[in-house]
Write a protein that holds these residues in place. Structure first.
Motif, short mmCIF file in Angstrom:
data_model
loop_
_atom_site.label_atom_id
_atom_site.label_comp_id
_atom_site.label_asym_id
_atom_site.label_seq_id
_atom_site.Cartn_x
_atom_site.Cartn_y
_atom_site.Cartn_z
N MET B 1 4.52 -10.96 -9.55
CA MET B 1 3.27 -10.28 -8.39
C MET B 1 4.41 -9.45 -7.89
O MET B 1 4.25 -8.40 -7.28
CB MET B 1 2.36 -10.34 -8.75
CG MET B 1 1.50 -9.24 -7.87
SD MET B 1 0.93 -7.90 -9.12
CE MET B 1 0.26 -6.81 -8.01
N ASN B 2 5.29 -10.47 -6.93
CA ASN B 2 6.33 -9.84 -5.83
C ASN B 2 7.29 -9.46 -6.20
O ASN B 2 8.03 -9.26 -5.27
CB ASN B 2 6.16 -11.41 -4.82
CG ASN B 2 4.63 -10.80 -4.37
OD1 ASN B 2 4.21 -10.35 -4.28
ND2 ASN B 2 4.46 -12.82 -3.49
N GLN B 3 7.60 -9.06 -7.11
CA GLN B 3 9.22 -8.54 -7.83
C GLN B 3 8.37 -6.58 -7.25
O GLN B 3 7.34 -6.69 -7.77
CB GLN B 3 9.02 -8.62 -8.96
CG GLN B 3 10.39 -8.11 -9.38
CD GLN B 3 10.66 -7.91 -10.59
OE1 GLN B 3 9.98 -7.72 -12.07
NE2 GLN B 3 12.05 -7.72 -11.52
N PRO B 4 9.46 -6.53 -7.08
CA PRO B 4 8.52 -5.01 -6.53
C PRO B 4 8.99 -3.76 -7.40
O PRO B 4 9.93 -3.59 -8.30
CB PRO B 4 10.51 -4.97 -5.49
CG PRO B 4 11.20 -6.07 -5.08
CD PRO B 4 10.63 -7.15 -6.23
N MET B 5 8.48 -2.74 -7.64
CA MET B 5 8.50 -2.12 -8.30
C MET B 5 9.74 -1.60 -8.44
O MET B 5 10.04 -1.37 -8.86
CB MET B 5 6.68 -0.77 -8.19
CG MET B 5 7.13 0.53 -9.10
SD MET B 5 6.41 -0.94 -11.17
CE MET B 5 5.50 -1.25 -11.16
N TYR B 6 9.67 -0.45 -6.96
CA TYR B 6 11.34 0.14 -7.42
C TYR B 6 12.21 -0.70 -6.14
O TYR B 6 11.13 -1.05 -5.35
CB TYR B 6 11.37 1.56 -6.36
CG TYR B 6 10.86 2.51 -8.06
CD1 TYR B 6 12.09 3.08 -8.86
CD2 TYR B 6 9.39 2.62 -7.94
CE1 TYR B 6 11.69 3.91 -9.53
CE2 TYR B 6 9.53 4.02 -9.24
CZ TYR B 6 10.45 4.28 -10.12
OH TYR B 6 10.44 5.50 -10.86
N GLU B 7 13.43 -0.67 -6.48
CA GLU B 7 14.35 -1.08 -5.33
C GLU B 7 15.16 -0.29 -5.10
O GLU B 7 15.69 0.50 -6.01
CB GLU B 7 14.59 -2.80 -5.45
CG GLU B 7 14.77 -3.56 -3.99
CD GLU B 7 14.69 -4.93 -4.01
OE1 GLU B 7 15.04 -5.01 -5.25
OE2 GLU B 7 15.81 -5.77 -3.55
N LEU B 8 15.46 0.66 -3.82
CA LEU B 8 16.68 1.50 -3.59
C LEU B 8 17.64 0.87 -2.70
O LEU B 8 17.14 0.61 -1.18
CB LEU B 8 15.82 2.54 -3.05
CG LEU B 8 15.87 3.49 -4.50
CD1 LEU B 8 14.41 2.89 -4.73
CD2 LEU B 8 15.72 4.79 -3.52
N LYS B 9 18.85 0.32 -2.48
CA LYS B 9 19.62 0.04 -2.06
C LYS B 9 21.27 1.42 -1.65
O LYS B 9 22.12 1.32 -3.17
CB LYS B 9 20.53 -1.70 -2.17
CG LYS B 9 19.50 -2.27 -2.50
CD LYS B 9 20.21 -3.99 -2.59
CE LYS B 9 18.86 -4.60 -2.76
NZ LYS B 9 19.24 -5.49 -3.70
N ASN B 10 20.99 2.21 -0.30
CA ASN B 10 22.46 2.67 -0.29
C ASN B 10 22.64 3.97 -1.79
O ASN B 10 23.55 3.92 -1.45
CB ASN B 10 23.21 1.69 -0.48
CG ASN B 10 23.49 0.88 1.32
OD1 ASN B 10 23.20 -0.10 0.72
ND2 ASN B 10 23.04 1.30 2.09
N VAL B 11 21.40 4.32 -1.70
CA VAL B 11 21.77 5.22 -3.05
C VAL B 11 22.14 7.07 -2.51
O VAL B 11 21.59 7.29 -1.07
CB VAL B 11 20.08 5.17 -3.50
CG1 VAL B 11 19.86 7.06 -4.56
CG2 VAL B 11 19.70 4.22 -4.43
#
Ligand SMILES: Nc1ncnc2c1ncn2[C@@H]1O[C@H](COP(=O)(O)OP(=O)(O)OP(=O)(O)O)[C@@H](O)[C@H]1O
Ligand SMILES: [Mg+2]
Lengths: 257, 262
Positions: B1-11
């Protein structure tokens, strides 16, 4: 509201009055007026008589049915061919790039100019007539289909991608229904074009049907019969477009207008 | 449940047109948790729509990493739906309301399930009784609700909304905002929405990002501020908007996007 009253409201009385006036003026003009001496302009009564003569000799219904059959068959072929090629042109830019200019040139050649050529190549047969009319009716269907598909907003395809639809599913569920109004316009034009081309082809190519009957009456100087056939051609065209409008209204749901 | 839905890194996202290639977004990093409501505000042309399209898998990213529940986004993903701003182009005018809503389920579920889910979704957006209407007989607000119902019928993980209420009048907008909040309460879904309207962003979101930049003068869009919105739920059009915290947030956001030039 009674059925009779609703029919009464739909009847176009002013329109009918104009037609009646034209018939009266025609009759007067052709019997006592300036046209009375011209044998090529028969009076209304002579035209009605020509109609009766044709009917009695059984030279009315068979040509009409023949022409109608050939026109419908040619229209069907033209609509299928034009619809398929138009869809490919609308969907695939590379195909468009390579073939568009060829189609544009071919399309501008009047079908009447090709008829003598076809006659030489294929002979004075119904087959030749059908080929000529099919080719003529392919163009309006092709052009309308291709334009209709190309003018669909790209968002619609994105909606399909978003829902995970395959390319084929997107074409059948989204693209073709969205282009349906253009397809129906193209189909209607194709059918009308087919009727015109068939009547001409019957004069130039295959000696059958109403076009040939018209030419025969003219060459026999039977102006009453000739005009009766002209009127029949008018009815045929009118019936054709009436039938097509009814068909189009059935295929095109109320939401699109 | 603690996994992020979206993760953006330096997009970063580059887009090309006839005039050449432009960098539209740069150095965008953000994390969105499941069930969160995230707002994105910014001036026109700062790349909001581009960011949304990247999240929805409709536009590929050029640099950085973009993951959805740990998996790189390479195209439209299952369970992610976008509600487009231009409902007129995104809906199917030759279909009735019910048939529009049914579109994403066709061929995927049994007929009876389809019927139930469609009627539930139509009820959720308060369009019951208009199932058999064609879109041309619906108002703009109703059409946008059809698009929202079409998104909800899938029970999506993520709903992306690009200025969903932008074209609507203030009253319709307020009632649709509440419809959306009600839906979020009932359905577990992550909602990311774009808006021009600062108050809308605060009213709806748990967190709002400000996106700034000026693509035309060579400054790509980037996230310039992150504002947590700790207003209590359920929210209320009157009382929420009268809270001092609400006013303070509004002030902060307005300053962040230079609403009142210094
Ligand atoms: N295909 C493209 N090629 C080049 N530039 C593009 C392309 N599409 C959009 N842009 C540019 O990218 C910038 C950001 O566009 P985007 O639509 O993401 O802005 P936005 O923040 O959604 O604006 P608005 O609030 O007006 O909707 C704009 O300057 C736009 O001109
Ligand atoms: Mg935008």
């Amino acid at each position: 509201m009674s059925a009779l009253a609703s029919v009464g409201r739909r009847v176009n009385w002013p329109g009918i009055a104009v037609i009646a006036a034209v018939i009266v003026i025609w009759q007067i003009g052709a019997t006592v007026g300036p046209l009375a001496d011209m044998s090529s302009v028969p009076s209304v009564t002579e035209t009605v008589k020509g109609f009766g003569d044709l009917w009695a000799a059984n030279e009315l219904i068979p040509p009409v049915l023949y022409t109608l059959g050939v026109a419908l068959l040619s229209a069907a072929i033209g609509i299928v061919a034009g619809g398929l090629i138009g869809t490919l042109l609308g969907l695939f830019a590379p195909f468009r790039l390579f073939t568009q200019s060829s189609f544009d040139v071919l399309r501008t050649i009047p079908i009447t100019a090709i008829m003598p050529v076809l006659l030489l190549l294929l002979g004075a047969e119904a087959r030749t007539e059908i080929i000529a009319a099919s080719v003529a009716s392919t163009w309006p269907m092709l052009v309308n289909t291709a334009d209709g598909i190309r003018s669909i907003h790209p968002r619609l395809d994105e909606v399909g991608r978003m829902f995970g639809f395959s390319r084929l599913k997107r074409v059948f569920k989204l693209t073709i229904p969205a282009a349906m109004p253009s397809l129906l316009v193209g189909g209607r034009l194709a059918a009308v074009t087919s009727l015109i081309a068939v009547i001409i082809a019957e004069m130039i190519i295959a000696p059958e049907g109403i076009g040939w009957a018209l030419l025969t009456a003219q060459q026999a100087l039977q102006s009453g019969q000739m005009w009766a056939l002209v009127v029949v051609c008018g009815w045929l065209g009118w019936l054709f477009s009436l039938g097509l409008t009814a068909l189009v209204n059935r295929l095109q749901p109320g939401g699109v207008k | 449940m603690n996994q992020p839905m979206y993760e953006l890194k330096n997009v970063a996202v580059d887009l090309s047109n006839a005039a050449g290639t432009r960098r539209i977004l740069e150095d965008v990093s953000m994390t969105v948790m499941p069930n969160e409501v995230v707002g994105i505000v910014g001036r026109s042309g700062t790349g909001k729509t581009t960011l949304m399209r990247a999240l929805g898998g409709l536009t590929p990213i050029t640099e950085g990493s973009l993951t959805l529940q740990g998996k790189a986004v390479t195209g439209p993903a299952d369970g992610v739906v976008t509600v487009f701003q231009d409902y007129g182009n995104a809906l199917l005018p030759w279909r009735t309301v019910a048939k529009n809503v049914a579109l994403p389920l066709e061929g995927k579920v049994a007929r009876s399930e389809l019927r139930d889910r469609v009627s539930t979704a139509i009820e959720m957006v308060q369009l019951k009784g208009r199932e058999n209407d064609y879109l041309s007989s619906l108002s703009g607000g109703m059409q946008q609700r059809v698009q929202i119902a079409r998104a909800l019928v899938l029970n999506p993980r993520v709903v992306l909304m690009d200025e969903p209420f932008g074209a609507l009048d203030a009253l319709t907008k307020a009632s649709l905002q509440d419809v959306l909040l009600g839906l979020h309460e009932q359905n577990q879904a992550t909602i990311i929405f774009i808006t021009h309207d600062l108050e809308e962003a605060i009213y709806l979101s748990d967190r709002t990002f400000v996106i700034s930049g000026n693509v035309s003068s060579g400054q790509p869009g980037h996230l310039s501020m992150e504002v947590p919105v700790a207003l209590p739920r359920p929210r209320n059009q009157l009382t929420t908007r009268e809270m001092p915290e609400y006013i303070a947030l509004r002030h902060r956001l307005a300053e962040a996007i230079d609403l009142v030039p210094a």
